[in-house]
Design a protein around this motif. Structure first.
Motif, PDB file in Angstrom:
ATOM      1  N   GLY A  57      32.367 -24.052 -19.160  1.00  0.00           N
ATOM      2  CA  GLY A  57      31.123 -24.809 -19.008  1.00  0.00           C
ATOM      3  C   GLY A  57      31.041 -25.930 -20.022  1.00  0.00           C
ATOM      4  O   GLY A  57      29.987 -26.175 -20.607  1.00  0.00           O
ATOM      5  N   TYR A  58      32.185 -26.612 -20.252  1.00  0.00           N
ATOM      6  CA  TYR A  58      32.274 -27.699 -21.227  1.00  0.00           C
ATOM      7  C   TYR A  58      31.900 -27.207 -22.636  1.00  0.00           C
ATOM      8  O   TYR A  58      31.235 -27.900 -23.400  1.00  0.00           O
ATOM      9  N   GLY A  59      32.349 -25.999 -22.931  1.00  0.00           N
ATOM     10  CA  GLY A  59      32.130 -25.429 -24.256  1.00  0.00           C
ATOM     11  C   GLY A  59      30.774 -24.768 -24.450  1.00  0.00           C
ATOM     12  O   GLY A  59      30.458 -24.319 -25.563  1.00  0.00           O
ATOM     13  N   ARG A  60      29.993 -24.648 -23.384  1.00  0.00           N
ATOM     14  CA  ARG A  60      28.635 -24.114 -23.509  1.00  0.00           C
ATOM     15  C   ARG A  60      28.532 -22.622 -23.191  1.00  0.00           C
ATOM     16  O   ARG A  60      27.510 -21.999 -23.470  1.00  0.00           O
ATOM     17  N   VAL A  61      29.567 -22.067 -22.579  1.00  0.00           N
ATOM     18  CA  VAL A  61      29.528 -20.660 -22.190  1.00  0.00           C
ATOM     19  C   VAL A  61      29.909 -19.769 -23.372  1.00  0.00           C
ATOM     20  O   VAL A  61      30.872 -20.052 -24.088  1.00  0.00           O
ATOM     21  N   SER A  62      29.160 -18.710 -23.568  1.00  0.00           N
ATOM     22  CA  SER A  62      29.465 -17.756 -24.638  1.00  0.00           C
ATOM     23  C   SER A  62      30.747 -16.984 -24.308  1.00  0.00           C
ATOM     24  O   SER A  62      30.938 -16.526 -23.183  1.00  0.00           O
ATOM     25  N   ILE A  63      31.619 -16.865 -25.293  1.00  0.00           N
ATOM     26  CA  ILE A  63      32.863 -16.110 -25.132  1.00  0.00           C
ATOM     27  C   ILE A  63      32.760 -14.906 -26.070  1.00  0.00           C
ATOM     28  O   ILE A  63      32.931 -15.039 -27.284  1.00  0.00           O
ATOM     29  N   PRO A  64      32.476 -13.713 -25.553  1.00  0.00           N
ATOM     30  CA  PRO A  64      31.962 -12.627 -26.389  1.00  0.00           C
ATOM     31  C   PRO A  64      32.943 -11.633 -26.991  1.00  0.00           C
ATOM     32  O   PRO A  64      32.599 -10.917 -27.920  1.00  0.00           O
ATOM     33  N   HIS A  65      34.166 -11.539 -26.479  1.00  0.00           N
ATOM     34  CA  HIS A  65      35.015 -10.403 -26.828  1.00  0.00           C
ATOM     35  C   HIS A  65      35.895 -10.659 -28.049  1.00  0.00           C
ATOM     36  O   HIS A  65      36.318 -11.791 -28.313  1.00  0.00           O
ATOM     37  N   ASP A  66      36.169  -9.608 -28.794  1.00  0.00           N
ATOM     38  CA  ASP A  66      37.115  -9.666 -29.908  1.00  0.00           C
ATOM     39  C   ASP A  66      38.521  -9.750 -29.322  1.00  0.00           C
ATOM     40  O   ASP A  66      38.973  -8.846 -28.629  1.00  0.00           O
ATOM     41  N   VAL A  67      39.224 -10.850 -29.605  1.00  0.00           N
ATOM     42  CA  VAL A  67      40.529 -11.063 -28.974  1.00  0.00           C
ATOM     43  C   VAL A  67      41.526  -9.967 -29.342  1.00  0.00           C
ATOM     44  O   VAL A  67      42.370  -9.578 -28.525  1.00  0.00           O
ATOM     45  N   LYS A  86      37.338 -15.191 -30.621  1.00  0.00           N
ATOM     46  CA  LYS A  86      36.683 -14.499 -29.522  1.00  0.00           C
ATOM     47  C   LYS A  86      37.374 -14.918 -28.233  1.00  0.00           C
ATOM     48  O   LYS A  86      37.893 -16.032 -28.114  1.00  0.00           O
ATOM     49  N   SER A  87      37.361 -14.039 -27.258  1.00  0.00           N
ATOM     50  CA  SER A  87      38.107 -14.330 -26.042  1.00  0.00           C
ATOM     51  C   SER A  87      37.364 -13.864 -24.802  1.00  0.00           C
ATOM     52  O   SER A  87      36.334 -13.193 -24.886  1.00  0.00           O
ATOM     53  N   SER A  88      37.924 -14.216 -23.670  1.00  0.00           N
ATOM     54  CA  SER A  88      37.474 -13.681 -22.394  1.00  0.00           C
ATOM     55  C   SER A  88      37.955 -12.237 -22.281  1.00  0.00           C
ATOM     56  O   SER A  88      38.666 -11.738 -23.155  1.00  0.00           O
ATOM     57  N   TRP A  89      37.625 -11.585 -21.163  1.00  0.00           N
ATOM     58  CA  TRP A  89      38.088 -10.206 -20.966  1.00  0.00           C
ATOM     59  C   TRP A  89      39.609 -10.142 -20.806  1.00  0.00           C
ATOM     60  O   TRP A  89      40.212  -9.084 -20.917  1.00  0.00           O
ATOM     61  N   ALA A  90      40.247 -11.309 -20.571  1.00  0.00           N
ATOM     62  CA  ALA A  90      41.707 -11.333 -20.424  1.00  0.00           C
ATOM     63  C   ALA A  90      42.410 -11.800 -21.693  1.00  0.00           C
ATOM     64  O   ALA A  90      43.635 -11.841 -21.729  1.00  0.00           O
ATOM     65  N   GLY A  91      41.651 -12.216 -22.713  1.00  0.00           N
ATOM     66  CA  GLY A  91      42.262 -12.635 -23.969  1.00  0.00           C
ATOM     67  C   GLY A  91      42.411 -14.122 -24.145  1.00  0.00           C
ATOM     68  O   GLY A  91      43.131 -14.569 -25.040  1.00  0.00           O
ATOM     69  N   PRO A 109      39.248 -24.600 -23.640  1.00  0.00           N
ATOM     70  CA  PRO A 109      40.111 -24.656 -22.455  1.00  0.00           C
ATOM     71  C   PRO A 109      40.585 -23.294 -21.995  1.00  0.00           C
ATOM     72  O   PRO A 109      41.323 -23.189 -21.018  1.00  0.00           O
ATOM     73  N   GLN A 110      40.180 -22.222 -22.715  1.00  0.00           N
ATOM     74  CA  GLN A 110      40.572 -20.851 -22.378  1.00  0.00           C
ATOM     75  C   GLN A 110      42.086 -20.703 -22.264  1.00  0.00           C
ATOM     76  O   GLN A 110      42.631 -20.282 -21.241  1.00  0.00           O
ATOM     77  N   PHE A 111      42.761 -21.037 -23.350  1.00  0.00           N
ATOM     78  CA  PHE A 111      44.210 -20.868 -23.450  1.00  0.00           C
ATOM     79  C   PHE A 111      44.536 -19.438 -23.872  1.00  0.00           C
ATOM     80  O   PHE A 111      43.912 -18.904 -24.794  1.00  0.00           O
ATOM     81  N   MET A 112      45.517 -18.839 -23.225  1.00  0.00           N
ATOM     82  CA  MET A 112      46.086 -17.630 -23.783  1.00  0.00           C
ATOM     83  C   MET A 112      46.776 -18.004 -25.102  1.00  0.00           C
ATOM     84  O   MET A 112      47.202 -19.145 -25.290  1.00  0.00           O
ATOM     85  N   PRO A 113      46.881 -17.069 -26.046  1.00  0.00           N
ATOM     86  CA  PRO A 113      47.432 -17.412 -27.367  1.00  0.00           C
ATOM     87  C   PRO A 113      48.795 -18.100 -27.329  1.00  0.00           C
ATOM     88  O   PRO A 113      49.029 -19.054 -28.078  1.00  0.00           O
ATOM     89  N   THR A 114      49.706 -17.631 -26.477  1.00  0.00           N
ATOM     90  CA  THR A 114      51.018 -18.295 -26.423  1.00  0.00           C
ATOM     91  C   THR A 114      50.886 -19.733 -25.931  1.00  0.00           C
ATOM     92  O   THR A 114      51.632 -20.618 -26.368  1.00  0.00           O
ATOM     93  N   ASN A 115      49.939 -19.986 -25.027  1.00  0.00           N
ATOM     94  CA  ASN A 115      49.725 -21.350 -24.551  1.00  0.00           C
ATOM     95  C   ASN A 115      49.145 -22.233 -25.648  1.00  0.00           C
ATOM     96  O   ASN A 115      49.476 -23.425 -25.742  1.00  0.00           O
TER      97      ASN A 115
END
Length: 412
Positions: free
Chosen positions: A139-149, A188-193, A198-204
């Motif tokens: 959401g252009y950086g506006r969405v809360s990302i709640p999980h501990d990665v 903090k991450s999504s439910w997938a990490g 941009p919701q990059f996975m750590p390796t990305n």
């Protein structure tokens, strides 16, 4: 009767107690796995013991995450579909998501015009595409990302259907923490990490995060310019073809079978046009696209919009493996820049089946020799066209999408 009720209640209490003990045992195994498996891999990548211990201080398994396979159990196809990208096509393109990503995207296009122009010049990726991904991901950086990665990736690395993949991502997250790329509060991450705007996975992140504002850091958490540059870099390195569009909504006549869908059945757009496929806008395909390869895409089979897409569509799928995701990005990007309206064709009432029921159909089709792309309960293009081929082979009209009545017909 009272004795039966007492016995039943006792069994419930004992069962709950045993379940709690089982979880406690798994938690101990998890802590052992962190020390014996993850720590040696992290240490070999330069992660200090201090960073490792800080990351996992107080971390326990998150039992609410999807697709978990606790020790001693077997993987099972989930009954329900929890990930929107693989669910009902119509719901994915809901009014709120489309309008929100478009309206804010137009504001961001003006605010970040110079950054977008620079990235497009450097990578060939249009600004509208970068904006649409940014809008969908966070959401252009506006969405809360709640999980501990570390909890998410630790849980999925220890017990999920893709344990090796998530273990690798976990080590990469520790490398990010070790290097100080992000403050602790940003891990903090999504439910997938996935991390950051941009919701990059750590390796990305380690491979594609880019410095867009020239401060010497790639900050996908706090810098909008870095976010824009990182998304553009990712798509560029995954093969974005400069000068080509992502695709076009089309009308597919009944003479063209929906079984021709898929990136392995491509042909020039000129040939698709000769088969009778036309753009819904009434305009001809751009001349520079005619010689290029195109692919038929029918995400809901005959029960929804159809498209001729280009190789760039499949670059978008490298960001997220879903057809609907890539289609959303292309469509919203066009709305942002060109002001296009809704798709011409409507989404039918499809996609509401249980994932487990789709998997049953897939296994039945596999038994008949069809390549469905794996019996995972997800109706990807291989499953869709396999259904169409089965329908045509049994004298049915091809719709190329799983329907409730097919389950009994496929598994008599």
């Amino acid at each position: 009767m009272f004795r039966a009720i007492f016995i039943f209640a006792t069994l419930v209490v004992l069962s709950g107690s045993a379940f709690a003990q089982d979880r406690a045992s798994v938690e101990r195994q998890f802590q052992g796995w962190l020390k014996q498996t993850v720590w040696p891999q992290a240490k070999a990548k330069g992660v200090s013991r201090r960073t490792f211990d800080k990351a996992f201080k107080g971390v326990t398994l998150n039992w609410k995450l999807p697709d978990l396979v606790p020790p001693g159990t077997q993987p099972q196809t989930p009954k329900r579909q929890r990930q929107a990208e693989f669910g009902s096509p119509g719901k994915y393109f809901n009014r709120g998501s489309i309008d929100g990503a478009t309206s804010v995207g137009r504001q961001m296009m003006q605010r970040h015009a110079s950054a977008l122009a620079k990235v497009e010049q450097d990578t060939g990726v249009p600004g509208r595409i970068i904006l649409a991904i940014w809008g969908r991901e966070s959401g252009y950086g506006r969405v809360s990302i709640p999980h501990d990665v570390f909890q998410v990736l630790g849980t999925k690395g220890f017990m999920s259907t893709r344990a090796d993949y998530f273990t690798k991502e976990l080590v990469a997250a520790l490398m990010i923490a070790q290097a100080g790329h992000a403050p602790e509060s940003a891990m903090k991450s999504s439910w997938a990490g996935a991390l950051g705007q941009p919701q990059f996975m750590p390796t990305n992140f380690l491979e594609y995060a880019a410095d867009g504002d020239g401060d010497g850091r790639a900050d996908i958490w706090g810098s909008e310019d870095d976010t824009i540059a990182s998304i553009g870099t990712y798509l560029d390195r995954h093969g974005w073809v400069s000068g080509r569009d992502w695709g076009f909504e089309v009308t597919v006549p009944s003479s063209v079978s929906c079984t021709l869908e898929g990136p392995d059945q491509g042909q020039s757009i000129a040939k698709w046009e000769k088969m009778g496929i036309t753009r819904v806008s009434g305009r001809p395909f751009p001349k520079h696209e005619l010689k290029g390869e195109g692919y038929l895409l029918m995400p809901a089979g005959r029960s929804g919009p159809a498209f001729i897409v280009t190789p760039n569509f499949y670059v978008l799928k490298e960001y997220n493996k879903s057809d609907l995701y890539a289609l959303f990005v292309g469509h919203v990007g066009d709305r942002i820049q060109y002001g296009v309206g809704d798709f011409s064709a409507r989404w039918g009432a499809v996609g509401g089946l249980y994932r487990s029921d789709v998997a049953v159909m897939q296994r039945a089709l596999e038994g008949q020799g069809h390549d469905v792309g794996g019996a995972d309960g997800l109706p990807g293009f291989k499953t869709r066209r396999s259904i169409g081929r089965w329908q045509e082979g049994t004298g049915r009209a091809a719709t190329c999408f799983p329907e409730a009545s097919m389950k009994s017909a496929l598994t008599p």
